[in-house]
Design a protein around this motif. Structure first.
Motif, PDB file in Angstrom:
ATOM      1  N   MET A  51       0.823  -1.211   0.000  1.00 45.00           N
ATOM      2  CA  MET A  51       0.000   0.000   0.000  1.00 45.00           C
ATOM      3  C   MET A  51       0.854   1.258   0.000  1.00 45.00           C
ATOM      4  O   MET A  51       0.473   2.268  -0.600  1.00 45.00           O
ATOM      5  CB  MET A  51      -0.939   0.000   1.212  1.00 45.00           C
ATOM      6  N   PHE A  52       1.990   1.216   0.668  1.00 46.60           N
ATOM      7  CA  PHE A  52       2.885   2.374   0.701  1.00 46.60           C
ATOM      8  C   PHE A  52       3.911   2.340  -0.437  1.00 46.60           C
ATOM      9  O   PHE A  52       4.888   3.083  -0.404  1.00 46.60           O
ATOM     10  CB  PHE A  52       3.595   2.465   2.051  1.00 46.60           C
ATOM     11  N   ARG A  53       3.684   1.459  -1.417  1.00 44.18           N
ATOM     12  CA  ARG A  53       4.509   1.377  -2.623  1.00 44.18           C
ATOM     13  C   ARG A  53       5.988   1.176  -2.296  1.00 44.18           C
ATOM     14  O   ARG A  53       6.863   1.891  -2.795  1.00 44.18           O
ATOM     15  CB  ARG A  53       4.311   2.619  -3.500  1.00 44.18           C
ATOM     16  N   LEU A  54       6.264   0.211  -1.451  1.00 43.82           N
ATOM     17  CA  LEU A  54       7.635  -0.105  -1.062  1.00 43.82           C
ATOM     18  C   LEU A  54       8.101  -1.411  -1.689  1.00 43.82           C
ATOM     19  O   LEU A  54       8.917  -2.144  -1.118  1.00 43.82           O
ATOM     20  CB  LEU A  54       7.747  -0.183   0.464  1.00 43.82           C
ATOM     21  N   GLY A  55       7.591  -1.702  -2.878  1.00 46.80           N
ATOM     22  CA  GLY A  55       7.971  -2.934  -3.559  1.00 46.80           C
ATOM     23  C   GLY A  55       9.437  -3.003  -3.924  1.00 46.80           C
ATOM     24  O   GLY A  55       9.971  -4.096  -4.150  1.00 46.80           O
ATOM     25  N   PHE A  56      10.116  -1.865  -3.962  1.00 45.95           N
ATOM     26  CA  PHE A  56      11.536  -1.863  -4.311  1.00 45.95           C
ATOM     27  C   PHE A  56      12.400  -2.445  -3.199  1.00 45.95           C
ATOM     28  O   PHE A  56      13.573  -2.757  -3.421  1.00 45.95           O
ATOM     29  CB  PHE A  56      12.004  -0.433  -4.597  1.00 45.95           C
ATOM     30  N   LEU A  57      11.847  -2.625  -1.998  1.00 42.50           N
ATOM     31  CA  LEU A  57      12.643  -3.113  -0.883  1.00 42.50           C
ATOM     32  C   LEU A  57      13.071  -4.559  -1.058  1.00 42.50           C
ATOM     33  O   LEU A  57      13.924  -5.042  -0.309  1.00 42.50           O
ATOM     34  CB  LEU A  57      11.857  -2.966   0.430  1.00 42.50           C
TER      35      LEU A  57
ATOM     36  N   VAL B 228      10.526 -14.518  -7.917  1.00 36.98           N
ATOM     37  CA  VAL B 228       9.943 -15.585  -8.738  1.00 36.98           C
ATOM     38  C   VAL B 228       8.892 -15.024  -9.684  1.00 36.98           C
ATOM     39  O   VAL B 228       8.849 -15.377 -10.870  1.00 36.98           O
ATOM     40  CB  VAL B 228       9.338 -16.676  -7.828  1.00 36.98           C
ATOM     41  N   ALA B 229       8.022 -14.141  -9.179  1.00 35.92           N
ATOM     42  CA  ALA B 229       6.978 -13.564 -10.022  1.00 35.92           C
ATOM     43  C   ALA B 229       7.580 -12.781 -11.186  1.00 35.92           C
ATOM     44  O   ALA B 229       7.122 -12.886 -12.329  1.00 35.92           O
ATOM     45  CB  ALA B 229       6.070 -12.657  -9.184  1.00 35.92           C
ATOM     46  N   ARG B 230       8.624 -11.999 -10.909  1.00 30.68           N
ATOM     47  CA  ARG B 230       9.259 -11.222 -11.976  1.00 30.68           C
ATOM     48  C   ARG B 230       9.933 -12.128 -13.005  1.00 30.68           C
ATOM     49  O   ARG B 230       9.862 -11.873 -14.218  1.00 30.68           O
ATOM     50  CB  ARG B 230      10.295 -10.273 -11.370  1.00 30.68           C
ATOM     51  N   GLU B 231      10.593 -13.171 -12.525  1.00 28.40           N
ATOM     52  CA  GLU B 231      11.323 -14.046 -13.436  1.00 28.40           C
ATOM     53  C   GLU B 231      10.391 -14.698 -14.444  1.00 28.40           C
ATOM     54  O   GLU B 231      10.651 -14.665 -15.656  1.00 28.40           O
ATOM     55  CB  GLU B 231      12.064 -15.117 -12.638  1.00 28.40           C
ATOM     56  N   TYR B 232       9.285 -15.263 -13.975  1.00 28.06           N
ATOM     57  CA  TYR B 232       8.409 -15.980 -14.895  1.00 28.06           C
ATOM     58  C   TYR B 232       7.519 -15.039 -15.701  1.00 28.06           C
ATOM     59  O   TYR B 232       7.074 -15.400 -16.789  1.00 28.06           O
ATOM     60  CB  TYR B 232       7.586 -17.007 -14.123  1.00 28.06           C
TER      61      TYR B 232
ATOM     62  N   ALA C 263       3.468  -8.460 -17.670  1.00 31.27           N
ATOM     63  CA  ALA C 263       3.961  -7.560 -16.625  1.00 31.27           C
ATOM     64  C   ALA C 263       3.334  -7.912 -15.278  1.00 31.27           C
ATOM     65  O   ALA C 263       2.173  -8.309 -15.196  1.00 31.27           O
ATOM     66  CB  ALA C 263       3.637  -6.108 -16.985  1.00 31.27           C
ATOM     67  N   VAL C 264       4.130  -7.768 -14.230  1.00 30.45           N
ATOM     68  CA  VAL C 264       3.636  -7.872 -12.861  1.00 30.45           C
ATOM     69  C   VAL C 264       4.041  -6.609 -12.116  1.00 30.45           C
ATOM     70  O   VAL C 264       5.052  -5.988 -12.426  1.00 30.45           O
ATOM     71  CB  VAL C 264       4.185  -9.114 -12.135  1.00 30.45           C
ATOM     72  N   SER C 265       3.231  -6.237 -11.153  1.00 22.46           N
ATOM     73  CA  SER C 265       3.512  -5.068 -10.328  1.00 22.46           C
ATOM     74  C   SER C 265       3.953  -5.532  -8.951  1.00 22.46           C
ATOM     75  O   SER C 265       3.234  -6.288  -8.283  1.00 22.46           O
ATOM     76  CB  SER C 265       2.261  -4.185 -10.212  1.00 22.46           C
ATOM     77  N   SER C 266       5.142  -5.102  -8.525  1.00 20.20           N
ATOM     78  CA  SER C 266       5.645  -5.512  -7.217  1.00 20.20           C
ATOM     79  C   SER C 266       4.715  -5.078  -6.097  1.00 20.20           C
ATOM     80  O   SER C 266       4.441  -5.847  -5.161  1.00 20.20           O
ATOM     81  CB  SER C 266       7.044  -4.935  -6.993  1.00 20.20           C
ATOM     82  N   ASN C 267       4.205  -3.863  -6.182  1.00 23.03           N
ATOM     83  CA  ASN C 267       3.335  -3.364  -5.124  1.00 23.03           C
ATOM     84  C   ASN C 267       2.011  -4.117  -5.079  1.00 23.03           C
ATOM     85  O   ASN C 267       1.513  -4.451  -3.995  1.00 23.03           O
ATOM     86  CB  ASN C 267       3.082  -1.867  -5.326  1.00 23.03           C
ATOM     87  N   ARG C 268       1.437  -4.411  -6.230  1.00 27.05           N
ATOM     88  CA  ARG C 268       0.189  -5.183  -6.245  1.00 27.05           C
ATOM     89  C   ARG C 268       0.436  -6.617  -5.802  1.00 27.05           C
ATOM     90  O   ARG C 268      -0.431  -7.245  -5.173  1.00 27.05           O
ATOM     91  CB  ARG C 268      -0.417  -5.143  -7.646  1.00 27.05           C
ATOM     92  N   GLU C 269       1.603  -7.154  -6.102  1.00 29.91           N
ATOM     93  CA  GLU C 269       1.946  -8.480  -5.615  1.00 29.91           C
ATOM     94  C   GLU C 269       2.031  -8.491  -4.088  1.00 29.91           C
ATOM     95  O   GLU C 269       1.568  -9.429  -3.432  1.00 29.91           O
ATOM     96  CB  GLU C 269       3.287  -8.931  -6.206  1.00 29.91           C
ATOM     97  N   LEU C 270       2.615  -7.458  -3.512  1.00 35.48           N
ATOM     98  CA  LEU C 270       2.704  -7.388  -2.060  1.00 35.48           C
ATOM     99  C   LEU C 270       1.327  -7.298  -1.424  1.00 35.48           C
ATOM    100  O   LEU C 270       1.065  -7.917  -0.381  1.00 35.48           O
ATOM    101  CB  LEU C 270       3.555  -6.192  -1.645  1.00 35.48           C
ATOM    102  N   VAL C 271       0.439  -6.526  -2.042  1.00 32.63           N
ATOM    103  CA  VAL C 271      -0.930  -6.442  -1.524  1.00 32.63           C
ATOM    104  C   VAL C 271      -1.599  -7.808  -1.582  1.00 32.63           C
ATOM    105  O   VAL C 271      -2.250  -8.251  -0.625  1.00 32.63           O
ATOM    106  CB  VAL C 271      -1.738  -5.398  -2.317  1.00 32.63           C
TER     107      VAL C 271
END
Length: 726
Positions: free
Chosen positions: A214-220, A379-383, A390-398
């Protein structure tokens, strides 16, 4: 409907014109040059609009006003578009192609053949009943199928997360046993306590992961270095193998509730004489079969039918049948699976049980979140990259966070993406998230009808399945060590081996704690050093400036300098002139060219935005440049530079500066002014120039109205009245 559309169009136009003053594409504009009575009436000329999405040609600042207008007027298509983005199942399910159904069902079945045995096996790592492993494979997978953006990520129990959860449960059990000392708590109390601890850590892990998204910290997910992560994974794999080896050998567990992996290893070695022969034969035979079958699959990759053999399912079926026929449990003393209730999970809000330490649960939840997020997102990014979506890191975290939070209410412990199952899902060519839903449906079937048929399954076989999985985790370690040795990355190699050793000698929590701390220290250390370069004038062209540390070094003791002032009228260059060239680019220096210091002047290029973290070392690095003229010179040597009379900062790469960095820079300028050293800034962007004006940089002694280095040097030559070197 047309009247409603027209009203919405007028509302959007009015809102936009009042906030921006410029119409969107296809909207009316009332400019002073056009009388309002000459504009077409709204009812006569409906405003053409693209409902359900932002219009083309939109400029910055228009998005918020138009979106607000649509929300306030409740545009259904706008809401549908947002729902498809944030709840992916509402996007892919209505458009699902029936031709993909057979492929997704096949992929879901293949993954289930691996997931169900793994779920039953991994539950032993968590010190929970086997059914809770299936609960973890069921509820989080269903929720992720609705919210996840990856078509191939297999959600469910995972070896590293299971052992972290088991370590927490085992550590909390000592509080329960201490409360009942000198007696022992009832078995039901131990089970309820363990499941409550696992559910609580799953809830907290889900909330932490949800907050990151939610805080868009997918880069962590990239904050832990590869060496640290590889060392932790290797150490944890060794810890798992130690624990499962004892089970495969049939050796009784140590009496200590809380012991280190190293102590467990010493205990196993000291009790090898207590090995149960039949248990060891069955368990090690199952492990050998799995490894041989995996080697055969690797050897004959082109054989399709061989690749589709569910090896773990075959092992379970064969060993269960063997145990039943040979009566291994009744006549040979082999510990078997036994009777397990296979009811569907019931809803129950998680809570921290009595006698449990809340701080330990919170810290473990943070650790599990970090490991699970890193593994799942990678794993999500690789496949996604392999299959061109495309996958979104932030949406994946949610999605991961909601899956764990909901799963915790149904008895699940933390669940994240699995590399081995995701690889199998990709190999089966899954087309959508429906394959994960199919897998979850088969888990339901196993809960309702499979568990009674596993009554005679030897528990040592489950330990063999776990050992086979973690041996695969170790397969990448020798290659990583060899690569680091080859490139002489000694610090990374030491980090990998050190964290691996600490994970085995102390605990997995110690390993991951060290991995995170060391990685963060490395990030802070490197971001703390500002990217600056000392520039010198080319010996071939007075208009060219190159980094001193990138020029071919002069012979020792022959450091040559040019006095500033050799500029001519054509010294001024635009922003793309030679002074911006670096020796690492196509405009690098030739072997016969040197970049030489300008006597009495430091020309410093700042190559990145300055903020509170990297600006703190700026003053120290400038002092070192003043003394030695080269950052490569060791500070133990004697200063070699003449006194500095001027400093020219080339801000070509500094697109921004925050308040703390600006205050530090002002202090540096004040100190130079006190020493009567002129300070000039060149190629200052508009945003930084505005900050300089607000901070009154000119009053502090800084001049920043120069377009390039040449014009700044010419200004210094005229102001200081020093003759040119020519």
């Amino acid at each position: 409907e047309r009247a409603g559309d027209s009203d919405r169009g007028r509302a959007d136009t009015t809102m936009h014109n009042s906030s921006e003053g410029t119409p969107l594409l296809g909207e009316r504009s009332s400019s002073p040059s056009t009388p309002e009575h000459l504009l077409p009436a709204p009812s006569q000329t409906p405003t053409p609009r693209r409902r359900g999405g932002y219009q083309s040609g939109r400029r910055r600042g228009q998005r918020g006003s138009t979106a607000l207008g649509r929300v306030s007027n409740f545009d259904p298509k706008w809401w549908v578009q947002r729902a498809r983005y944030y709840v992916p199942i509402t996007g892919w399910l209505p458009n699902y192609q029936a031709s993909n159904l057979v492929v997704d069902v096949k992929a879901g079945f293949m993954v289930a053949c691996l997931l169900i045995p793994q779920a039953l096996s991994y539950s032993s790592l968590t010190h929970l009943p086997p059914a809770y492993g299936l609960y973890t494979a069921l509820v989080p997978a269903l929720v992720y199928g609705m919210l996840g953006t990856s078509r191939h990520l297999s959600m469910g129990p995972e070896a590293l997360i299971s052992v972290l959860t088991g370590t927490l449960v085992k550590g909390q059990l000592k509080h329960l046993y201490g409360a009942y000392s000198p007696g022992m708590p009832p078995a039901d109390t131990v089970e309820h306590f363990s499941t409550a601890v696992a559910s609580a850590v799953a809830l907290l892990s889900g909330l932490f992961t949800f907050a990151l998204g939610m805080f868009r910290l997918g880069f962590l997910d990239s904050m832990i270095s590869e060496s640290s992560l590889r060392g932790f994974i290797s150490g944890t794999a060794i810890v798992i193998i130690i624990g499962q080896s004892r089970i495969m050998l049939g050796i009784a567990a140590a009496s200590s509730v809380h012991s280190t992996p190293w102590n467990d290893f010493k205990f196993m070695l000291s009790h090898l004489d207590q090995t149960h022969v039949m248990t060891a034969i069955v368990s090690l035979g199952a492990l050998l079969f799995l490894r041989l079958l995996r080697a055969v699959k690797s050897r004959f990759k082109a054989t399709t039918w061989l690749q589709q053999i569910p090896d773990t399912l075959v092992v379970i079926v064969l060993t269960t049948a063997l145990s039943w026929v040979a009566k291994l449990g009744e006549e040979h003393g082999v510990v078997i699976f036994g009777k397990v209730d296979g009811d569907l999970p019931h809803f129950r809000l998680p809570r921290v049980p009595t006698y449990a330490d809340t701080k330990d649960i919170v810290s473990s939840a943070i650790t599990i979140t970090m490991i699970g997020v890193v593994e799942s997102v990678i794993v999500a990014r690789e496949y996604a990259s392999r299959n061109h979506y495309a996958v979104s890191s932030n949406r994946e975290l949610v999605a991961l966070g909601v899956s764990n939070a909901v799963g915790s209410a149904f008895g699940a412990y933390p669940a994240f993406g699995s590399l081995s199952r995701s690889k199998l899902n990709d190999r089966a060519q899954a087309k959508s998230q429906l394959s994960g839903v199919v897998t979850a449906s088969l888990v339901v079937a196993s809960l309702l009808g499979l568990l009674p048929y596993l009554f005679h399954l030897p528990r040592g076989v489950l330990a063999a399945i776990i050992s086979d999985a973690v041996i695969s985790l170790l397969s990448a370690t020798p290659g990583a060590v060899a690569f680091l040795f080859k490139v002489q990355a000694w610090s990374d190699l030491f980090l990998l081996l050190f964290i691996c050793f600490c994970s085995v000698a102390a605990s997995v929590e110690t390993g991951i704690l060290l991995a995170v701390i060391i990685s963060l220290v490395m990030v802070i250390k490197r971001s703390n050093m500002p990217r600056i370069k000392l520039l010198g004038r080319s010996t071939e062209n007075d208009n060219d400036f190159y980094p001193i540390d990138g020029a071919p070094p002069a012979a020792p003791g022959t450091l040559r300098r040019l006095s500033f002032g050799s500029s001519s009228s054509n010294d001024s260059q635009d922003e793309s002139g030679p002074q911006s060239r670096d020796n690492s680019s196509s405009g690098s220096l030739s072997a016969d060219t040197q970049a030489q210091h300008i006597d009495g002047v430091l020309v410093v290029r700042i190559e990145e935005p300055l903020y509170f973290a990297n600006a703190g070392q700026l003053h120290a690095r400038l002092n070192r440049m003043e003394m030695y003229g080269d950052m490569r010179t060791h500070p133990s040597e004697a200063p070699r530079m003449n006194p500095t009379r001027a400093v020219v900062f080339d801000l070509v790469g500094m697109s921004d500066i925050d308040g703390s960095a600006l205050e530090i820079l002002l202090g540096i300028v004040h100190e130079y002014s006190r020493r009567e050293v002129r300070v000039l800034f060149v190629r200052v962007c508009q945003g930084v120039r505005l900050r300089f004006e607000q901070a009154q940089m000119g009053s502090a002694g800084g001049e920043y109205d120069f377009s390039d280095i040449g014009s700044a040097l010419l200004h210094l030559e005229q102001q200081l009245c020093i003759p040119s070197s020519s």
